[in-house]
Design a protein around this motif. Sequence first.
Motif, PDB file in Angstrom:
ATOM      1  N   ILE A  40       0.839  -1.205   0.000  1.00 32.69           N
ATOM      2  CA  ILE A  40       0.000   0.000   0.000  1.00 32.69           C
ATOM      3  C   ILE A  40       0.874   1.255   0.000  1.00 32.69           C
ATOM      4  O   ILE A  40       1.855   1.349   0.751  1.00 32.69           O
ATOM      5  N   ASP A  41       0.507   2.199  -0.808  1.00 34.80           N
ATOM      6  CA  ASP A  41       1.176   3.506  -0.828  1.00 34.80           C
ATOM      7  C   ASP A  41       0.658   4.327   0.346  1.00 34.80           C
ATOM      8  O   ASP A  41      -0.543   4.607   0.421  1.00 34.80           O
ATOM      9  N   PRO A  42       1.521   4.696   1.280  1.00 35.87           N
ATOM     10  CA  PRO A  42       1.056   5.486   2.436  1.00 35.87           C
ATOM     11  C   PRO A  42       0.323   6.766   2.044  1.00 35.87           C
ATOM     12  O   PRO A  42      -0.486   7.285   2.814  1.00 35.87           O
ATOM     13  N   LYS A  43       0.599   7.263   0.871  1.00 32.74           N
ATOM     14  CA  LYS A  43      -0.060   8.486   0.412  1.00 32.74           C
ATOM     15  C   LYS A  43      -1.412   8.206  -0.230  1.00 32.74           C
ATOM     16  O   LYS A  43      -2.139   9.148  -0.573  1.00 32.74           O
ATOM     17  N   ASN A  44      -1.721   6.914  -0.404  1.00 31.09           N
ATOM     18  CA  ASN A  44      -2.953   6.565  -1.117  1.00 31.09           C
ATOM     19  C   ASN A  44      -3.625   5.356  -0.461  1.00 31.09           C
ATOM     20  O   ASN A  44      -4.077   4.446  -1.141  1.00 31.09           O
ATOM     21  N   VAL A  45      -3.665   5.374   0.867  1.00 34.33           N
ATOM     22  CA  VAL A  45      -4.150   4.210   1.615  1.00 34.33           C
ATOM     23  C   VAL A  45      -5.584   3.848   1.239  1.00 34.33           C
ATOM     24  O   VAL A  45      -5.905   2.692   0.968  1.00 34.33           O
ATOM     25  N   LYS A  46      -6.457   4.838   1.236  1.00 27.47           N
ATOM     26  CA  LYS A  46      -7.878   4.561   1.006  1.00 27.47           C
ATOM     27  C   LYS A  46      -8.112   3.882  -0.340  1.00 27.47           C
ATOM     28  O   LYS A  46      -8.834   2.887  -0.444  1.00 27.47           O
ATOM     29  N   GLN A  47      -7.485   4.380  -1.370  1.00 28.55           N
ATOM     30  CA  GLN A  47      -7.691   3.818  -2.704  1.00 28.55           C
ATOM     31  C   GLN A  47      -7.100   2.414  -2.811  1.00 28.55           C
ATOM     32  O   GLN A  47      -7.719   1.498  -3.371  1.00 28.55           O
ATOM     33  N   ASP A  48      -5.921   2.205  -2.258  1.00 28.11           N
ATOM     34  CA  ASP A  48      -5.283   0.888  -2.334  1.00 28.11           C
ATOM     35  C   ASP A  48      -6.054  -0.155  -1.546  1.00 28.11           C
ATOM     36  O   ASP A  48      -6.078  -1.337  -1.912  1.00 28.11           O
ATOM     37  N   LEU A  49      -6.691   0.269  -0.447  1.00 26.30           N
ATOM     38  CA  LEU A  49      -7.467  -0.670   0.360  1.00 26.30           C
ATOM     39  C   LEU A  49      -8.629  -1.258  -0.430  1.00 26.30           C
ATOM     40  O   LEU A  49      -8.975  -2.429  -0.254  1.00 26.30           O
ATOM     41  N   LYS A  50      -9.219  -0.464  -1.267  1.00 26.84           N
ATOM     42  CA  LYS A  50     -10.349  -0.944  -2.066  1.00 26.84           C
ATOM     43  C   LYS A  50      -9.946  -2.135  -2.930  1.00 26.84           C
ATOM     44  O   LYS A  50     -10.713  -3.072  -3.117  1.00 26.84           O
ATOM     45  N   ALA A  51      -8.726  -2.090  -3.430  1.00 31.70           N
ATOM     46  CA  ALA A  51      -8.244  -3.193  -4.272  1.00 31.70           C
ATOM     47  C   ALA A  51      -7.983  -4.450  -3.448  1.00 31.70           C
ATOM     48  O   ALA A  51      -8.138  -5.569  -3.937  1.00 31.70           O
ATOM     49  N   LEU A  52      -7.589  -4.272  -2.178  1.00 32.36           N
ATOM     50  CA  LEU A  52      -7.256  -5.417  -1.329  1.00 32.36           C
ATOM     51  C   LEU A  52      -8.480  -6.061  -0.696  1.00 32.36           C
ATOM     52  O   LEU A  52      -8.448  -7.245  -0.339  1.00 32.36           O
ATOM     53  N   ILE A  70      -8.412   3.432   8.763  1.00 32.36           N
ATOM     54  CA  ILE A  70      -7.415   3.860   7.780  1.00 32.36           C
ATOM     55  C   ILE A  70      -6.200   4.460   8.492  1.00 32.36           C
ATOM     56  O   ILE A  70      -5.047   4.186   8.127  1.00 32.36           O
ATOM     57  N   LEU A  71      -6.451   5.232   9.533  1.00 36.08           N
ATOM     58  CA  LEU A  71      -5.350   5.841  10.290  1.00 36.08           C
ATOM     59  C   LEU A  71      -4.514   4.767  10.982  1.00 36.08           C
ATOM     60  O   LEU A  71      -3.277   4.829  10.967  1.00 36.08           O
ATOM     61  N   ARG A  72      -5.192   3.750  11.579  1.00 41.67           N
ATOM     62  CA  ARG A  72      -4.454   2.673  12.236  1.00 41.67           C
ATOM     63  C   ARG A  72      -3.588   1.913  11.241  1.00 41.67           C
ATOM     64  O   ARG A  72      -2.442   1.565  11.529  1.00 41.67           O
ATOM     65  N   LEU A  73      -4.132   1.659  10.059  1.00 42.54           N
ATOM     66  CA  LEU A  73      -3.362   0.941   9.047  1.00 42.54           C
ATOM     67  C   LEU A  73      -2.183   1.778   8.566  1.00 42.54           C
ATOM     68  O   LEU A  73      -1.072   1.260   8.393  1.00 42.54           O
ATOM     69  N   TYR A  74      -2.413   3.067   8.386  1.00 41.94           N
ATOM     70  CA  TYR A  74      -1.323   3.966   7.986  1.00 41.94           C
ATOM     71  C   TYR A  74      -0.204   3.944   9.026  1.00 41.94           C
ATOM     72  O   TYR A  74       0.983   3.841   8.686  1.00 41.94           O
ATOM     73  N   ASN A  75      -0.575   4.041  10.297  1.00 40.37           N
ATOM     74  CA  ASN A  75       0.422   4.020  11.373  1.00 40.37           C
ATOM     75  C   ASN A  75       1.179   2.702  11.408  1.00 40.37           C
ATOM     76  O   ASN A  75       2.376   2.668  11.707  1.00 40.37           O
ATOM     77  N   PHE A  76       0.477   1.628  11.090  1.00 45.76           N
ATOM     78  CA  PHE A  76       1.100   0.289  11.113  1.00 45.76           C
ATOM     79  C   PHE A  76       2.157   0.176  10.019  1.00 45.76           C
ATOM     80  O   PHE A  76       3.297  -0.235  10.291  1.00 45.76           O
ATOM     81  N   ILE A  77       1.813   0.521   8.799  1.00 49.54           N
ATOM     82  CA  ILE A  77       2.746   0.308   7.683  1.00 49.54           C
ATOM     83  C   ILE A  77       3.866   1.336   7.649  1.00 49.54           C
ATOM     84  O   ILE A  77       4.862   1.135   6.941  1.00 49.54           O
TER      85      ILE A  77
END
Length: 321
Positions: A40-52, A70-77
Amino acid sequence: MKRKILLSVAVVLVLLAGCKKKPNEQNIQISRYEKAVFSIDPKNVKQDLKALYPEYEVFLGQDYMDTNNILRLYNFITDPEISTIYETTMEVYPDLDFLEAELSKAFSNIQKHYPDFVVPKVYTYVSGLDLENPVIYFDTTLIIAIDLFLGDTQEVYLRAGIPQYKINRLTKDHILPQCVVAIADNYIKIPDRNNTLLDLMLLAGKEMCFLDAALPNIAPEYKIGFTKQQWEWAEANEKNIWRLLIQEQLLYTTNRRAIVKFMSDAPFTKGMDEAAPARLGVYIGWKIINSYIKTNSSVSLSEIMSNTDSQDILNQSGYKP
């Protein structure tokens, strides 16, 4: 020439036949969530999540687009320590072909005893070193925290402050036993009454017996989580351990301190030689169940898993180390 061609075709057909899967052997394909989530691109988390989402709903949940998620996932990666764990994971396990093959065999072995067993969908992920949940099994889904099996010399474990006796079990050889333990717990019937030490020993022994059925070629120390030296100590001292349990009248105790001493994880068993591994109650429970199987060869695995009468099992086992 025609005869040579026909012979060649026959040889190819024979070779192909030999390469076919064995009857009932499953073709397991592991979905690697860790690879997907760290792509996932940290700058494009929401859009990349849709694909996953379609492949990894089990991890993301239906509210995966919630801002907090989305924030938790961003912090994780973007966490440097988590990223290091992921990178180490990919170095150790660039592929999981070996695990797919071994799980296929294990699942086939389970189906021999439980024909209704449904082969689960298998996932791996980086848990951030969640030691309490190395493998999760539910609703025909098996989820493996692959970062908990990187090897007993990994710096990431030492930095996390994990004690060495636990690190000893964070290896490739422990993946399969942990997977099967998670499945076994769904087939072992728990007694309704208050659990004595004997009850708990035999429950654990049944778990080990299930592992024997599913993983006949795995060394016993990996199944129980001992080192090689600890296993050898237990084998050499089996009679002494049993004598201690009998002399101190511990089999039927419900005393928490005694139960913790023989059933809980620790560097060693308190009050004994420091070479004595913890969880010796699991070891003796396994020995009793194996003795029961030898003296009751017609009893099926499912019948053993369902029998909650500890006294009956002990009596019929004829266990005498």
